[in-house]
Write an enzyme that holds these catalytic residues in place. Structure first.
Site, PDB file in Angstrom:
ATOM      1  N   SER A  39       0.868  -1.176   0.000  1.00  0.00           N
ATOM      2  CA  SER A  39       0.000   0.000   0.000  1.00  0.00           C
ATOM      3  C   SER A  39       0.908   1.229   0.000  1.00  0.00           C
ATOM      4  O   SER A  39       0.999   1.954   0.969  1.00  0.00           O
ATOM      5  CB  SER A  39      -0.925  -0.015   1.220  1.00  0.00           C
ATOM      6  OG  SER A  39      -0.185   0.016   2.418  1.00  0.00           O
ATOM      7  N   HIS A 144      -3.246  -5.783   2.633  1.00  0.00           N
ATOM      8  CA  HIS A 144      -2.348  -6.795   3.197  1.00  0.00           C
ATOM      9  C   HIS A 144      -3.052  -8.130   3.429  1.00  0.00           C
ATOM     10  O   HIS A 144      -2.522  -9.028   4.076  1.00  0.00           O
ATOM     11  CB  HIS A 144      -1.740  -6.312   4.516  1.00  0.00           C
ATOM     12  CG  HIS A 144      -0.802  -5.169   4.326  1.00  0.00           C
ATOM     13  ND1 HIS A 144      -0.240  -4.495   5.383  1.00  0.00           N
ATOM     14  CD2 HIS A 144      -0.313  -4.576   3.208  1.00  0.00           C
ATOM     15  CE1 HIS A 144       0.552  -3.534   4.923  1.00  0.00           C
ATOM     16  NE2 HIS A 144       0.510  -3.566   3.610  1.00  0.00           N
ATOM     17  N   ASP A 233      -3.673   1.218  11.720  1.00  0.00           N
ATOM     18  CA  ASP A 233      -3.303   1.851  10.458  1.00  0.00           C
ATOM     19  C   ASP A 233      -4.480   1.646   9.513  1.00  0.00           C
ATOM     20  O   ASP A 233      -4.729   0.526   9.057  1.00  0.00           O
ATOM     21  CB  ASP A 233      -2.029   1.231   9.859  1.00  0.00           C
ATOM     22  CG  ASP A 233      -1.626   1.919   8.560  1.00  0.00           C
ATOM     23  OD1 ASP A 233      -2.340   2.855   8.126  1.00  0.00           O
ATOM     24  OD2 ASP A 233      -0.603   1.524   7.971  1.00  0.00           O
ATOM     25  N   GLU A 278      -2.987   5.702  12.215  1.00  0.00           N
ATOM     26  CA  GLU A 278      -2.174   6.048  11.041  1.00  0.00           C
ATOM     27  C   GLU A 278      -3.053   6.159   9.796  1.00  0.00           C
ATOM     28  O   GLU A 278      -4.003   5.398   9.634  1.00  0.00           O
ATOM     29  CB  GLU A 278      -1.116   4.945  10.877  1.00  0.00           C
ATOM     30  CG  GLU A 278      -0.176   5.091   9.706  1.00  0.00           C
ATOM     31  CD  GLU A 278       0.822   3.914   9.671  1.00  0.00           C
ATOM     32  OE1 GLU A 278       1.148   3.348  10.745  1.00  0.00           O
ATOM     33  OE2 GLU A 278       1.256   3.553   8.570  1.00  0.00           O
ATOM     34  N   ASP A 305       1.644   8.335   6.994  1.00  0.00           N
ATOM     35  CA  ASP A 305       2.551   7.423   6.280  1.00  0.00           C
ATOM     36  C   ASP A 305       2.522   7.781   4.787  1.00  0.00           C
ATOM     37  O   ASP A 305       3.400   8.494   4.287  1.00  0.00           O
ATOM     38  CB  ASP A 305       2.092   5.970   6.535  1.00  0.00           C
ATOM     39  CG  ASP A 305       2.840   4.935   5.719  1.00  0.00           C
ATOM     40  OD1 ASP A 305       3.864   5.270   5.110  1.00  0.00           O
ATOM     41  OD2 ASP A 305       2.396   3.764   5.684  1.00  0.00           O
ATOM     42  N   LYS A 381       7.370   0.206  14.456  1.00  0.00           N
ATOM     43  CA  LYS A 381       6.295  -0.623  13.926  1.00  0.00           C
ATOM     44  C   LYS A 381       6.952  -1.726  13.125  1.00  0.00           C
ATOM     45  O   LYS A 381       7.535  -1.467  12.071  1.00  0.00           O
ATOM     46  CB  LYS A 381       5.440   0.269  13.031  1.00  0.00           C
ATOM     47  CG  LYS A 381       4.057  -0.206  12.786  1.00  0.00           C
ATOM     48  CD  LYS A 381       3.372   0.752  11.838  1.00  0.00           C
ATOM     49  CE  LYS A 381       2.448  -0.014  10.939  1.00  0.00           C
ATOM     50  NZ  LYS A 381       1.915   0.839   9.870  1.00  0.00           N
TER      51      LYS A 381
END
Ligand code: PGA
Ligand code: ZN
Length: 413
Positions: A39, A144, A233, A278, A305, A381
């Site tokens: 991603s 993911h 996230d 996040e 991010d 992380k």
């Protein structure tokens, strides 16, 4: 002085090729490998040139060796500059940001080795000998995981009162174990499937996942006497539908416009006492970020991010707009240790918390553990389980042991 530099093709945790670099100096040796994202932010540097890893090995290795052999490994800033010059583009698309970052990290490790210092010491920071808290990945969704998983990409936890890294990483693994049981109670067909970062992939709604995440934190926290806080996230860029101007939650069959998304995330933060969230908005939505940070930044880390991609210039814009109070630091998003460090420095100068991070496609390279310590990043992380994830966590355990040995600690003062 660098005497030799080798690039090889190795496997990453998704079974894709990546590069590993060896750097040999007359009295040192460094090895580092680059990870890769699924991603990714659109403004990251380009991972590999056209032709991929094979082109790096057949052509680019020689170009880099020709320039770097003979240079001093200690002069990392110069070396990072030379890599940019060899590349000649503004997004490292000619040699690949992954090539560049692996060379940069391997050079730094070789320089550290030539002084007989661990990398975190060589990089100089962290005079307080602090170890970062691990944000552990418990459940995976989004890019993911497969379909029928939650849309939120990562359900994370952080043991905020753990007294040391060993306690912290084992607390995370206990939550991971408990969550498997809780998922099975919701879905008896669950067979233990995991996502790219080692979290479980449940076939449940986003809200159900939030509920059992909170439950696992509480139960395991009580058992161990450690406060464990939930974090997320959202990786909202992956959910953003530009045409409809909505965030699509496919698993729940709900779409949210930016206003709805702000309310939704605010409510999640309040209901579950989120410690860290996040990428709650699309990478282009500085405004949404700023509104959420204004509303919740006093009680929750709002971390960017994909929006910042470890890029100093983009972070500067974020600081001006008060978009976030934390930033993900992924060296391969920007392509060199020097640039990574400059972004960290800008973040710290502006009270933006740096969070050093793995990628979804990883190797057993442990460099980011050293970077998190060197940068005095309060959080790292790097998943919770899986060989490529525990490579970093176990390295932190070793570093902590080294730092807590007074003789060792004094040696480096
Ligand atoms: P990536 O995701 O490595 O697939 O980009 C990790 C993250 O979004 O934090
Ligand atoms: Zn992310």
């Amino acid at each position: 002085v660098i005497e030799d530099l080798r690039v090889r093709k190795i496997l990453d945790s998704r079974g894709n090729p990546t590069v590993e670099v060896d750097v040999v100096t007359w009295n040192g040796f460094g090895r580092a490998a680059a990870p890769s994202g699924a991603s990714t932010g659109s403004r990251e540097v380009v991972s590999f040139p056209e032709g991929g890893v094979d082109k790096v090995i057949t052509e680019i290795e020689d170009l880099i060796s020709a320039e770097l052999i003979g240079m001093d490994a200690e002069d990392l800033a110069d070396i990072d500059l030379v890599l940019k010059e060899i590349d000649g583009t503004d997004n490292l698309s000619a040699i690949g940001g992954n090539t560049s970052v692996a060379v940069s990290m391997a050079v730094a490790k070789a320089a550290a080795a030539s002084y007989n210092l661990p990398l975190y010491r060589f990089l100089g920071g962290n005079l307080k000998n602090e170890i970062p808290y691990p944000l552990g990945n418990m459940m995976n969704g989004g890019a993911h995981a497969g379909i029928n998983a939650p849309d939120i990409q990562e359900f994370l936890v952080v043991p905020v009162t753990a007294s040391n890294i060993t306690e912290a990483v084992f607390a995370n693994s206990s939550v991971h174990k408990r969550l498997k049981e809780l998922i099975q109670l919701k879905d008896s067909s669950f067979t233990g499937g995991k996502g790219d970062e080692g979290g479980w992939v449940p076939n449940i709604s986003n809200i159900d996942a939030l509920e059992i995440q909170a439950q696992a934190c509480e139960e395991v926290g009580d058992e161990l006497g450690v406060e464990i806080k939930p974090s997320l996230d959202i990786a909202a860029s992956e959910m953003w539908n530009q045409n409809e101007q909505k965030y699509v939650y496919a698993q729940d069959n709900i779409s949210r416009d930016t206003g709805d998304q702000i309310e939704f995330v605010k409510e999640i933060i309040e209901t579950y006492g989120m410690f860290y969230v996040e990428d709650p908005f699309d990478e282009a939505d500085f405004e949404g970020f700023a509104q959420l940070t204004a509303a919740c930044g006093n009680k929750c880390l709002i971390c960017g991010d994909d929006i910042f991609v470890t890029n100093k210039e983009i972070l500067a814009k974020g600081i001006e707009k008060k978009a976030a109070n934390a930033i993900i630091i992924k060296p391969n998003q920007i392509g060199s240790l020097t640039d990574t460090y400059e972004t960290v420095r800008l973040a710290k100068e502006n009270n933006v918390t740096p969070v050093v991070s793995h990628r979804s496609g990883e190797t057993t390279d442990e460099t980011i553990a050293h970077l998190a310590v060197a940068f005095s990043a309060p959080l790292i992380k790097t998943g919770a389980l899986g060989g490529e994830r525990i490579a970093k966590l176990n390295e932190l355990i070793r570093i902590e042991e080294e730092l807590s040995n007074p003789q060792m600690a004094n040696l480096f003062k």
